[in-house]
Scaffold this motif. Structure first.
Motif, mmCIF file in Angstrom:
data_model
loop_
_atom_site.group_PDB
_atom_site.id
_atom_site.type_symbol
_atom_site.label_atom_id
_atom_site.label_comp_id
_atom_site.label_asym_id
_atom_site.label_seq_id
_atom_site.Cartn_x
_atom_site.Cartn_y
_atom_site.Cartn_z
ATOM 1 N N VAL A 90 5.103 16.153 30.934
ATOM 2 C CA VAL A 90 5.891 15.879 29.745
ATOM 3 C C VAL A 90 5.814 14.384 29.473
ATOM 4 C CG1 VAL A 90 8.020 15.635 31.078
ATOM 5 C CG2 VAL A 90 8.150 16.118 28.643
ATOM 6 N N VAL A 91 5.701 14.021 28.195
ATOM 7 C CA VAL A 91 5.542 12.628 27.776
ATOM 8 C C VAL A 91 6.735 12.251 26.899
ATOM 9 C CG1 VAL A 91 4.075 10.944 26.598
ATOM 10 C CG2 VAL A 91 3.040 12.848 27.843
ATOM 11 N N TYR A 92 7.326 11.097 27.172
ATOM 12 C CA TYR A 92 8.400 10.540 26.351
ATOM 13 C C TYR A 92 7.856 9.278 25.674
ATOM 14 C CZ TYR A 92 11.241 13.473 29.440
ATOM 15 O OH TYR A 92 11.757 14.530 30.155
ATOM 16 N N PHE A 93 7.871 9.244 24.361
ATOM 17 C CA PHE A 93 7.348 8.086 23.641
ATOM 18 C C PHE A 93 8.149 7.887 22.359
ATOM 19 C CE2 PHE A 93 5.162 11.664 21.801
ATOM 20 C CZ PHE A 93 5.061 11.361 20.446
ATOM 21 N N LYS A 94 7.969 6.716 21.760
ATOM 22 C CA LYS A 94 8.638 6.389 20.504
ATOM 23 C C LYS A 94 7.760 5.443 19.701
ATOM 24 C CE LYS A 94 11.269 2.547 22.501
ATOM 25 N NZ LYS A 94 12.626 1.983 22.728
ATOM 26 N N VAL A 95 8.014 5.390 18.398
ATOM 27 C CA VAL A 95 7.279 4.513 17.497
ATOM 28 C C VAL A 95 7.990 3.165 17.451
ATOM 29 C CG1 VAL A 95 6.467 4.175 15.134
ATOM 30 C CG2 VAL A 95 6.451 6.461 16.133
ATOM 31 N N VAL A 96 7.237 2.103 17.682
ATOM 32 C CA VAL A 96 7.804 0.750 17.628
ATOM 33 C C VAL A 96 7.313 -0.017 16.402
ATOM 34 C CG1 VAL A 96 8.172 0.595 20.114
ATOM 35 C CG2 VAL A 96 5.964 -0.068 19.155
ATOM 36 N N ASP A 97 6.219 0.421 15.803
ATOM 37 C CA ASP A 97 5.686 -0.213 14.593
ATOM 38 C C ASP A 97 5.375 0.907 13.605
ATOM 39 O OD1 ASP A 97 4.409 -1.627 12.601
ATOM 40 O OD2 ASP A 97 3.274 -2.894 13.979
ATOM 41 N N ALA A 98 6.259 1.082 12.629
ATOM 42 C CA ALA A 98 6.094 2.192 11.692
ATOM 43 C C ALA A 98 4.846 2.050 10.846
ATOM 44 C CB ALA A 98 7.331 2.295 10.800
ATOM 45 N N ALA A 99 4.491 0.838 10.447
ATOM 46 C CA ALA A 99 3.315 0.631 9.597
ATOM 47 C C ALA A 99 2.035 1.020 10.325
ATOM 48 C CB ALA A 99 3.258 -0.823 9.125
ATOM 49 N N ASN A 100 1.874 0.580 11.579
ATOM 50 C CA ASN A 100 0.671 0.937 12.340
ATOM 51 C C ASN A 100 0.633 2.429 12.649
ATOM 52 O OD1 ASN A 100 -0.319 -1.660 12.372
ATOM 53 N ND2 ASN A 100 0.562 -2.163 14.375
ATOM 54 N N ALA A 101 1.796 3.038 12.893
ATOM 55 C CA ALA A 101 1.817 4.474 13.176
ATOM 56 C C ALA A 101 1.329 5.287 11.988
ATOM 57 C CB ALA A 101 3.227 4.906 13.576
ATOM 58 N N VAL A 102 1.492 4.760 10.776
ATOM 59 C CA VAL A 102 1.042 5.472 9.579
ATOM 60 C C VAL A 102 -0.393 5.098 9.205
ATOM 61 C CG1 VAL A 102 1.487 5.821 7.114
ATOM 62 C CG2 VAL A 102 3.387 5.698 8.720
ATOM 63 N N ILE A 103 -0.769 3.821 9.413
ATOM 64 C CA ILE A 103 -2.064 3.339 8.936
ATOM 65 C C ILE A 103 -3.162 3.532 9.981
ATOM 66 C CG2 ILE A 103 -3.313 1.275 8.178
ATOM 67 C CD1 ILE A 103 -0.665 0.240 7.058
ATOM 68 N N GLU A 104 -2.878 3.185 11.241
ATOM 69 C CA GLU A 104 -3.933 3.137 12.243
ATOM 70 C C GLU A 104 -4.376 4.514 12.726
ATOM 71 O OE1 GLU A 104 -5.490 0.490 13.040
ATOM 72 O OE2 GLU A 104 -4.195 -0.893 11.935
ATOM 73 N N VAL A 105 -3.560 5.522 12.626
ATOM 74 C CA VAL A 105 -3.905 6.841 13.135
ATOM 75 C C VAL A 105 -3.425 7.893 12.133
ATOM 76 C CG1 VAL A 105 -1.764 7.033 14.463
ATOM 77 C CG2 VAL A 105 -3.753 8.354 15.164
#
Length: 277
Positions: A90-105
């Motif tokens: 099981v993996v626990y993660f969160k988004v720290v940079d909303a712009a990169n989460a939308v643009i980079e992937v």
């Protein structure tokens, strides 16, 4: 004329209300907003609360900033010591940079899931079975580093990775059970032998003490009789005193010497006759 002004004012108010309704957006506390104006990133990330966009020109995309719990499907692989296992995590993660989460992937959730699966298979191939069963903390740290390295560029931070379960074939389970049973039996025999050694040393010390005080043996005999009688058995075994056996043995050795016939004493020579003058 006045009527026309009233109608125009009402139309303007209606248009403004329609524009506000179309442009108004609400970003929740756990979200961040990313605005694309004509396909390009416009300004910074929108903070939680009320915000406005240009209808038909801007497109607002909301990104969840909460910690996401993602189960990793069970992966089957062969360990370094040639054992087939199935491991899930099981993996626990969160988004720290909303712009990169939308643009980079394209889809950061799917990307993290695929990266976790490939990293888990890699960890299985590099580890021994004993490490998977007993040294999971080290494997969790290695797995977290493998997933976190590419995820940093996606604006995603891996918070924690945990290996949930390791499934073994039935034959391997039986073999491990036999091995554990044999190991427990070996330890039991070693403990029993150690106890016998300690008991023999104590008995030797007790024998020395009893040899110096013969009465101690009789006291020990009486204690044994009391201990046996306390069990309320129908049969009472009474040990025979050893000292009495020794006395009977000495008496038996002296009996043949007394029963042998004694030879007559040798005859004394008679004195010569006296001659009278």
């Amino acid at each position: 004329m006045v009527q026309e002004l009233v109608v125009a004012g009402a139309a303007a108010v209606s248009a403004c209300m329609v524009y506000v309704a179309a442009a108004a957006r609400v970003v929740k506390q756990y979200e961040r907003g990313v605005v694309f104006r004509l396909g390009r990133l416009s300004g910074g990330v929108r903070e939680p609360g009320f915000t406005m966009v240009v209808p038909g020109v801007d497109r607002l995309r909301k990104v969840n900033m909460q910690i996401v719990t993602m189960p990793v499907p069970a992966q089957e692989g062969i360990t370094r010591d040639n054992v087939t296992v199935r491991v899930d995590a099981v993996v626990y993660f969160k988004v720290v940079d909303a712009a990169n989460a939308v643009i980079e992937v394209e889809d950061y959730r799917f990307a993290v899931s695929q990266m976790a699966q490939t990293s888990l298979r890699s960890i299985i191939g590099k580890s021994d079975l004993d490490d998977l069963l007993s040294n999971r903390e080290k494997l969790n740290q290695g797995l977290e580093l493998m997933i976190d390295s590419p995820a940093i560029g996606w604006g995603v931070q891996i918070d924690r990775v945990e290996i949930k379960d390791v499934s073994l074939p039935d034959t391997m389970k039986r073999s491990m059970a036999r091995q554990a049973e044999a190991d427990r039996e070996r330890r039991a025999r070693v403990i029993n032998a150690d106890a016998e050694l300690q008991a023999s040393k104590k008995l030797a010390e007790a024998a020395k003490e009893m040899a110096e005080q013969p009465a101690a043996l009789q006291l020990r005999l009486l204690q044994t009789v009391v201990a046996v009688a306390a069990e309320k058995n129908s049969t009472l075994v009474l040990p025979f005193p050893v000292e009495l056996l020794r006395f009977l043995e000495r008496a038996a050795q002296q009996q043949p010497a007394l029963s042998e016939p004694q030879s007559p004493p040798p005859a004394q020579p008679s004195p010569p006759p006296e001659v009278e003058p």
